[in-house]
Design an enzyme around this catalytic site. Structure first.
Site, PDB file in Angstrom:
ATOM      1  N   TYR A  47      -1.785  -7.261  -4.035  1.00 66.20           N
ATOM      2  CA  TYR A  47      -3.112  -6.693  -3.493  1.00 66.20           C
ATOM      3  C   TYR A  47      -3.150  -6.789  -4.552  1.00 66.20           C
ATOM      4  O   TYR A  47      -5.319  -5.955  -4.648  1.00 66.20           O
ATOM      5  CB  TYR A  47      -2.557  -5.769  -2.886  1.00 66.20           C
ATOM      6  CG  TYR A  47      -2.325  -5.575  -1.416  1.00 66.20           C
ATOM      7  CD1 TYR A  47      -1.127  -7.106  -1.290  1.00 66.20           C
ATOM      8  CD2 TYR A  47      -3.327  -6.377  -0.327  1.00 66.20           C
ATOM      9  CE1 TYR A  47      -0.217  -7.010   0.063  1.00 66.20           C
ATOM     10  CE2 TYR A  47      -2.721  -6.383   1.015  1.00 66.20           C
ATOM     11  CZ  TYR A  47      -1.793  -6.575   0.989  1.00 66.20           C
ATOM     12  OH  TYR A  47      -1.093  -7.480   2.060  1.00 66.20           O
ATOM     13  N   LYS A  98      13.247  -9.884  -2.596  1.00 64.13           N
ATOM     14  CA  LYS A  98      13.145 -11.220  -2.445  1.00 64.13           C
ATOM     15  C   LYS A  98      13.202 -11.784  -3.947  1.00 64.13           C
ATOM     16  O   LYS A  98      12.898 -12.667  -4.272  1.00 64.13           O
ATOM     17  CB  LYS A  98      12.084 -11.972  -2.019  1.00 64.13           C
ATOM     18  CG  LYS A  98      12.151 -13.513  -1.794  1.00 64.13           C
ATOM     19  CD  LYS A  98      12.993 -13.573   0.236  1.00 64.13           C
ATOM     20  CE  LYS A  98      13.129 -14.872  -0.355  1.00 64.13           C
ATOM     21  NZ  LYS A  98      13.998 -15.404   0.868  1.00 64.13           N
ATOM     22  N   ASP A 138      13.808 -11.511   4.312  1.00 59.51           N
ATOM     23  CA  ASP A 138      13.524 -12.621   5.307  1.00 59.51           C
ATOM     24  C   ASP A 138      14.535 -11.985   6.381  1.00 59.51           C
ATOM     25  O   ASP A 138      14.570 -12.113   7.464  1.00 59.51           O
ATOM     26  CB  ASP A 138      13.700 -13.401   4.459  1.00 59.51           C
ATOM     27  CG  ASP A 138      14.372 -14.146   3.328  1.00 59.51           C
ATOM     28  OD1 ASP A 138      15.485 -13.084   3.687  1.00 59.51           O
ATOM     29  OD2 ASP A 138      14.982 -15.040   3.417  1.00 59.51           O
ATOM     30  N   ASP A 153       3.444  -4.568   3.811  1.00 59.06           N
ATOM     31  CA  ASP A 153       2.437  -4.778   5.241  1.00 59.06           C
ATOM     32  C   ASP A 153       2.696  -5.255   6.415  1.00 59.06           C
ATOM     33  O   ASP A 153       2.552  -4.912   7.333  1.00 59.06           O
ATOM     34  CB  ASP A 153       0.852  -5.271   4.122  1.00 59.06           C
ATOM     35  CG  ASP A 153      -0.411  -5.398   5.216  1.00 59.06           C
ATOM     36  OD1 ASP A 153      -0.322  -4.727   5.912  1.00 59.06           O
ATOM     37  OD2 ASP A 153      -0.974  -6.048   4.585  1.00 59.06           O
ATOM     38  N   ASP A 183       3.628  -3.984  10.515  1.00 63.09           N
ATOM     39  CA  ASP A 183       3.029  -3.524  11.649  1.00 63.09           C
ATOM     40  C   ASP A 183       3.765  -5.072  12.710  1.00 63.09           C
ATOM     41  O   ASP A 183       3.701  -4.178  13.434  1.00 63.09           O
ATOM     42  CB  ASP A 183       1.677  -4.772  11.582  1.00 63.09           C
ATOM     43  CG  ASP A 183       0.667  -4.162  10.968  1.00 63.09           C
ATOM     44  OD1 ASP A 183       0.712  -3.475  10.583  1.00 63.09           O
ATOM     45  OD2 ASP A 183       0.454  -5.333  11.816  1.00 63.09           O
TER      46      ASP A 183
HETATM   47 MG    MG Z   1      -2.261  -4.097   8.521  1.00 63.51          MG
END
Ligand code: MG
Ligand code: NAI
Length: 340
Positions: free
Chosen positions: A128, A178, A211, A235, A239
């Site tokens: 980001y 990871k 994962d 992120d 969700d």
């Molecule tokens: Mg979001």
């Protein structure tokens, strides 16, 4: 306790409905509070030519805590427009994004039972940072992970695990990464998190590949307590987690920085239902509970959560979670149950 000052930024669309609802709940609590109104968003941009006025930044700074609704982003690029929540995350260096995911009495709306986890997502680094470039037929994004960024997010995660343990929760932090593939970036994140863990001997630290964690979140979310991870993984997983317990309308979040903290429902401005009076205020109201906890009044936060649970259990719900009630009816029902 001194008077609690909250800067209220409704923003656009249903933000204009759910933030006033949360503020009505705040005013109904036995607590001295002051609400300071501020503007941001697309409507604000059209009126003043800026989506995040300087005055709003000053009011948030002065209050130290803000409730933010949502803003509408134009789907095409508009000169001078920038998402205010992204701007505020950067301006105030809101480095920790907290997404608690807890079962609600909403099994008919697909809410899983026994879930009580907290995702602690690093909010400033990783992919980001926006360092993307094109070299001929190849597109490249840089992933930035620092010792400082990893340390401060790990400290937040372990501290919150300690607080939760004091409330009877397991006291386990799972470090998601990871590092088997991203040896430098996630290798650094993993190593720093494990170092920070040494300062918290009362908290159990474990690690899991991201994962595998995505799979376990679906298969058995009850096995998790606190999860800490980098920006993009966080992120996506947060969700995913919201989907386990009733979806967007009920999911709260917090953005925490050194001096400022901003609390917001996870959902957006929902233009499809804006102005109809049926927006679910629960995500915003549970975000207010996070604010109360952050402000050092956890007993008020618990009272509020109890009132939300009792309201939903009584079947008083907005249409997105299978009910027929309006925003105002749900809000009034929650206020009516605050006394316990
Ligand atoms: Mg979001
Ligand atoms: P959205 O979250 O606004 O809506 C997705 C779907 O969920 C819609 O069908 C909506 O009606 C429903 N929904 C969302 N919240 C609800 C609530 N509280 N009660 C009942 N139903 C609810 O996401 P969408 O449609 O992708 O984006 C709409 C606008 O919101 C866009 O302009 C987007 O950029 C913006 N957005 C802003 C965010 C923010 O300010 N933090 C976050 C996400 C989107």
């Amino acid at each position: 306790m001194p008077k609690l000052r909250v800067c209220a930024i409704p923003g656009d669309g249903i933000g204009q409905e759910v933030i006033p609802a949360a503020m009505r709940v705040l005013q109904a609590l036995p607590l001295e509070s002051e609400i300071v109104a501020a503007e941001a968003g697309w409507d604000c941009f059209q009126r003043y030519g800026t989506a995040l006025p300087e005055e709003t930044i000053q009011l948030v700074t002065a209050c130290g805590r803000a409730m933010f609704g949502a803003t509408s982003s134009p789907s095409t690029k508009v000169a001078g427009y920038r998402s205010p929540i992204l701007g505020m995350r950067q301006q105030f260096e809101l480095y920790a994004n907290l997404r608690p995911t807890k079962s609600l009495p909403l099994s008919e709306a697909g809410c899983r039972a026994g879930v009580d986890l907290l995702i602690v997502r690093e909010n400033t680094e990783d992919l980001y940072v926006g360092r993307e470039r094109r070299e001929g037929d190849t597109a490249i994004a840089e992933r930035v992970i620092t010792v400082k960024g990893s340390q401060r997010i790990a400290q937040v995660a372990f501290q919150l695990a300690r607080q939760r343990k004091a409330q009877g929760k397991p006291g386990v932090v799972t470090i998601l990464h990871k590092a088997n593939v991203l040896k430098e970036t996630d290798g650094l994140f993993r190593q720093v998190c494990l170092e920070v863990a040494q300062d918290f001997p009362d908290i159990q630290a474990q690690e899991m590949l991201v994962d595998a964690a995505a799979m376990w979140l679906v298969k058995d979310p009850t096995r998790f307590d606190v999860l800490v991870t980098t920006n993009m993984f966080g992120d996506i997983l947060s969700d995913e987690a919201a989907g386990l317990v009733g979806g967007l309308g009920v999911a709260p979040s917090a953005n925490i920085g050194e001096y400022v903290a901003i609390f917001e429902p996870v959902h957006g401005s929902a233009p499809d239902i804006a102005g109809k009076g049926i927006a679910n205020p629960v995500g915003a109201i549970l975000s207010l509970a996070l604010l109360l906890e952050h402000a050092g009044v956890p007993e008020m936060a618990q009272r509020l959560e109890g009132a939300v649970e009792a309201t939903l259990a009584a079947g008083i719900r907005t249409p997105d979670i299978g009910g027929k009630a309006t925003t105002a009816e749900v809000t009034a029902a929650i206020i009516g149950r605050l006394a316990g």
